[in-house]
Structures are given as structure tokens and as C-alpha cells.
Design a protein around this motif. Structure first.
Motif, mmCIF file in Angstrom:
data_model
loop_
_atom_site.group_PDB
_atom_site.id
_atom_site.type_symbol
_atom_site.label_atom_id
_atom_site.label_comp_id
_atom_site.label_asym_id
_atom_site.label_seq_id
_atom_site.Cartn_x
_atom_site.Cartn_y
_atom_site.Cartn_z
ATOM 1 N N VAL A 104 0.679 25.028 -8.707
ATOM 2 C CA VAL A 104 2.044 24.509 -8.728
ATOM 3 C C VAL A 104 2.228 23.462 -7.624
ATOM 4 O O VAL A 104 2.855 22.419 -7.842
ATOM 5 C CB VAL A 104 3.068 25.663 -8.583
ATOM 6 C CG1 VAL A 104 4.491 25.133 -8.527
ATOM 7 C CG2 VAL A 104 2.912 26.652 -9.731
ATOM 8 N N VAL A 105 1.651 23.723 -6.459
ATOM 9 C CA VAL A 105 1.711 22.752 -5.359
ATOM 10 C C VAL A 105 1.016 21.455 -5.779
ATOM 11 O O VAL A 105 1.534 20.350 -5.551
ATOM 12 C CB VAL A 105 1.078 23.336 -4.077
ATOM 13 C CG1 VAL A 105 0.962 22.283 -2.991
ATOM 14 C CG2 VAL A 105 1.881 24.538 -3.580
ATOM 15 N N ALA A 106 -0.151 21.564 -6.427
ATOM 16 C CA ALA A 106 -0.885 20.378 -6.875
ATOM 17 C C ALA A 106 -0.083 19.593 -7.909
ATOM 18 O O ALA A 106 -0.061 18.350 -7.871
ATOM 19 C CB ALA A 106 -2.248 20.781 -7.440
ATOM 20 N N ILE A 107 0.572 20.282 -8.822
ATOM 21 C CA ILE A 107 1.399 19.607 -9.825
ATOM 22 C C ILE A 107 2.526 18.841 -9.140
ATOM 23 O O ILE A 107 2.783 17.665 -9.444
ATOM 24 C CB ILE A 107 1.962 20.616 -10.854
ATOM 25 C CG1 ILE A 107 0.844 21.153 -11.746
ATOM 26 C CG2 ILE A 107 3.062 19.983 -11.699
ATOM 27 C CD1 ILE A 107 1.260 22.339 -12.609
ATOM 28 N N ALA A 108 3.203 19.493 -8.197
ATOM 29 C CA ALA A 108 4.309 18.844 -7.490
ATOM 30 C C ALA A 108 3.822 17.639 -6.688
ATOM 31 O O ALA A 108 4.434 16.559 -6.730
ATOM 32 C CB ALA A 108 5.009 19.855 -6.577
ATOM 33 N N PHE A 109 2.723 17.802 -5.961
ATOM 34 C CA PHE A 109 2.188 16.698 -5.161
ATOM 35 C C PHE A 109 1.671 15.557 -6.040
ATOM 36 O O PHE A 109 1.778 14.390 -5.675
ATOM 37 C CB PHE A 109 1.095 17.186 -4.219
ATOM 38 C CG PHE A 109 1.610 17.917 -3.004
ATOM 39 C CD1 PHE A 109 2.970 18.007 -2.723
ATOM 40 C CD2 PHE A 109 0.737 18.521 -2.134
ATOM 41 C CE1 PHE A 109 3.442 18.675 -1.600
ATOM 42 C CE2 PHE A 109 1.190 19.192 -0.995
ATOM 43 C CZ PHE A 109 2.547 19.261 -0.736
ATOM 44 N N ALA A 110 1.107 15.896 -7.200
ATOM 45 C CA ALA A 110 0.636 14.856 -8.123
ATOM 46 C C ALA A 110 1.812 14.007 -8.600
ATOM 47 O O ALA A 110 1.696 12.786 -8.728
ATOM 48 C CB ALA A 110 -0.096 15.483 -9.306
ATOM 49 N N ALA A 111 2.944 14.647 -8.845
ATOM 50 C CA ALA A 111 4.134 13.903 -9.261
ATOM 51 C C ALA A 111 4.685 13.070 -8.104
ATOM 52 O O ALA A 111 5.011 11.890 -8.278
ATOM 53 C CB ALA A 111 5.202 14.869 -9.777
ATOM 54 N N GLN A 117 3.343 11.686 -14.362
ATOM 55 C CA GLN A 117 4.533 12.102 -15.100
ATOM 56 C C GLN A 117 4.444 13.583 -15.456
ATOM 57 O O GLN A 117 3.443 14.022 -16.014
ATOM 58 C CB GLN A 117 4.677 11.274 -16.383
ATOM 59 C CG GLN A 117 4.912 9.802 -16.126
ATOM 60 C CD GLN A 117 6.218 9.550 -15.389
ATOM 61 O OE1 GLN A 117 7.262 10.099 -15.735
ATOM 62 N NE2 GLN A 117 6.156 8.716 -14.359
ATOM 63 N N LEU A 118 5.482 14.327 -15.108
ATOM 64 C CA LEU A 118 5.523 15.744 -15.464
ATOM 65 C C LEU A 118 6.152 15.894 -16.845
ATOM 66 O O LEU A 118 7.187 15.310 -17.131
ATOM 67 C CB LEU A 118 6.320 16.540 -14.441
ATOM 68 C CG LEU A 118 5.776 16.558 -13.020
ATOM 69 C CD1 LEU A 118 6.597 17.509 -12.148
ATOM 70 C CD2 LEU A 118 4.312 16.964 -12.999
ATOM 71 N N THR A 119 5.501 16.697 -17.662
ATOM 72 C CA THR A 119 6.005 16.964 -19.006
ATOM 73 C C THR A 119 6.643 18.346 -19.021
ATOM 74 O O THR A 119 6.564 19.098 -18.042
ATOM 75 C CB THR A 119 4.849 16.932 -20.032
ATOM 76 O OG1 THR A 119 3.941 18.002 -19.722
ATOM 77 C CG2 THR A 119 4.119 15.590 -19.976
ATOM 78 N N TRP A 123 6.356 21.944 -16.476
ATOM 79 C CA TRP A 123 7.467 22.774 -16.008
ATOM 80 C C TRP A 123 7.343 24.211 -16.504
ATOM 81 O O TRP A 123 7.514 25.159 -15.728
ATOM 82 C CB TRP A 123 8.811 22.172 -16.446
ATOM 83 C CG TRP A 123 9.118 20.910 -15.705
ATOM 84 C CD1 TRP A 123 8.938 19.620 -16.153
ATOM 85 C CD2 TRP A 123 9.610 20.797 -14.368
ATOM 86 N NE1 TRP A 123 9.296 18.727 -15.180
ATOM 87 C CE2 TRP A 123 9.720 19.422 -14.069
ATOM 88 C CE3 TRP A 123 9.977 21.718 -13.404
ATOM 89 C CZ2 TRP A 123 10.180 18.944 -12.851
ATOM 90 C CZ3 TRP A 123 10.437 21.247 -12.180
ATOM 91 C CH2 TRP A 123 10.531 19.878 -11.911
ATOM 92 N N VAL A 124 7.031 24.369 -17.767
ATOM 93 C CA VAL A 124 6.878 25.725 -18.325
ATOM 94 C C VAL A 124 5.678 26.421 -17.691
ATOM 95 O O VAL A 124 5.769 27.569 -17.248
ATOM 96 C CB VAL A 124 6.744 25.679 -19.866
ATOM 97 C CG1 VAL A 124 6.372 27.048 -20.425
ATOM 98 C CG2 VAL A 124 8.048 25.189 -20.493
ATOM 99 N N GLY A 125 4.547 25.733 -17.641
ATOM 100 C CA GLY A 125 3.356 26.323 -17.044
ATOM 101 C C GLY A 125 3.555 26.680 -15.590
ATOM 102 O O GLY A 125 3.168 27.769 -15.143
ATOM 103 N N GLY A 126 4.156 25.776 -14.829
ATOM 104 C CA GLY A 126 4.434 26.052 -13.418
ATOM 105 C C GLY A 126 5.358 27.241 -13.239
ATOM 106 O O GLY A 126 5.139 28.090 -12.376
ATOM 107 N N THR A 127 6.381 27.304 -14.074
ATOM 108 C CA THR A 127 7.313 28.436 -14.017
ATOM 109 C C THR A 127 6.607 29.748 -14.353
ATOM 110 O O THR A 127 6.834 30.773 -13.704
ATOM 111 C CB THR A 127 8.495 28.201 -14.985
ATOM 112 O OG1 THR A 127 9.159 26.990 -14.614
ATOM 113 C CG2 THR A 127 9.472 29.356 -14.959
ATOM 114 N N LEU A 128 5.728 29.723 -15.350
ATOM 115 C CA LEU A 128 4.977 30.924 -15.704
ATOM 116 C C LEU A 128 4.034 31.354 -14.584
ATOM 117 O O LEU A 128 3.889 32.550 -14.304
ATOM 118 C CB LEU A 128 4.197 30.705 -17.000
ATOM 119 C CG LEU A 128 5.032 30.622 -18.278
ATOM 120 C CD1 LEU A 128 4.169 30.178 -19.452
ATOM 121 C CD2 LEU A 128 5.714 31.947 -18.556
ATOM 122 N N ILE A 129 3.406 30.377 -13.925
ATOM 123 C CA ILE A 129 2.519 30.711 -12.805
ATOM 124 C C ILE A 129 3.307 31.365 -11.685
ATOM 125 O O ILE A 129 2.909 32.413 -11.144
ATOM 126 C CB ILE A 129 1.770 29.457 -12.298
ATOM 127 C CG1 ILE A 129 0.749 28.998 -13.347
ATOM 128 C CG2 ILE A 129 1.082 29.726 -10.959
ATOM 129 C CD1 ILE A 129 0.149 27.628 -13.061
#
Length: 139
Positions: A104-111, A117-119, A123-129
Motif C-alpha cells: 500500500v505504501v508503494a502504491i501511494a508513493f508510486a502515485a 495513475q491509480l485505478t 483502491w480496492v486492492g489497497g483497501t483489502l490489504i
């Protein structure tokens, strides 16, 4: 093999690592355990470089690349020190999922920093994690 095959193998070995590390850190200081593990990784990685004859390319690496690889190495070292200490103090079945919040940290930092671009899947995957980590951690 494509990126997914390598990523799945990475996940497999990371899962095995958690169990081996938990047993290995049981009777020694977590910092010493991290140093031993790091020495093995260092030897292993350089052995692969020498075996594949790619060490000559080190001379052509740009300074910016060196900077980011060194910073990445420092972040890895800090992560491993914290991970081994957490394993020493807690259960592997709880520590490992919390460690995977790094996704989740990597997704946020990548954005934020790479302008990826976050799809809705991110968001769903990050929330599930995050949800799964909470469920596994607070039993």
C-alpha cells in the motif's frame, strides 16, 4: 517468464523467509541476525553478478542511479532491521501481514512521486490489504 511469474516467486520466497527468519532470530539479537542474513544476500547477489559476467557494467552506471540504489539499499537495511526485531517480539503470522502493508505504501508513493495513475483496482486492492492486515493482526 514474465513479471508476474517473478513476482509470485518473490512472494513464495518472502513467505519462506518469514518462517526461517522467525526460527533463526529466536536465540540471538535481531541486529546480529539481520547482519548474518545481509552477508548471505550480499555474497549471493555478487555471485550471480560474477556468474552472469555483468560486473563490467558497473563502470557505466550513472551517478543518479548510484544515488537511488544506495538509498534503496539503506531503506532495505532499515526495513530488515525492523522486520527482524518485529519477528523476535511477535508472531510471524502477524508480523508478515503488517510488513506487507509495504504494498500500500508503494502504491501511494508510486502515485505521489512517479505520477502513476491509480485505478479503482488499486483502491480496492489497497483497501483489502489494509483490511486483511487489520483482521490478521487483531485476533
Amino acid at each position: 517468464m514474465n513479471w508476474l511469474h517473478w513476482a509470485l516467486l518473490s512472494a513464495l520466497f518472502a513467505g519462506i523467509t518469514a518462517i526461517l527468519a522467525k526460527v533463526g532470530v529466536k536465540e540471538i539479537d535481531s541486529n546480529l541476525a539481520t547482519a548474518i542474513r545481509t552477508t548471505v544476500v550480499l555474497f549471493f547477489a555478487w555471485s550471480i553478478v560474477v556468474f552472469t559476467r555483468t560486473q563490467a557494467f558497473a563502470q557505466t552506471i550513472p551517478q543518479k542511479t548510484w544515488l537511488f540504489l544506495v538509498l534503496s539499499g539503506l531503506a532495505t537495511g532499515l526495513s530488515w532491521l525492523c522486520y527482524f526485531r518485529a519477528l523476535q517480539l511477535g508472531e510471524a503470522s502477524k508480523v508478515a501481514p503488517v510488513d506487507k502493508l509495504s504494498v500500500v505504501v508503494a502504491i501511494a508513493f508510486a502515485a505521489l512521486f512517479l505520477h502513476e495513475q491509480l485505478t479503482w483496482q488499486h483502491w480496492v486492492g489497497g483497501t483489502l490489504i489494509v483490511s486483511g492486515t487489520v483482521v490478521l493482526t487483531y485476533q
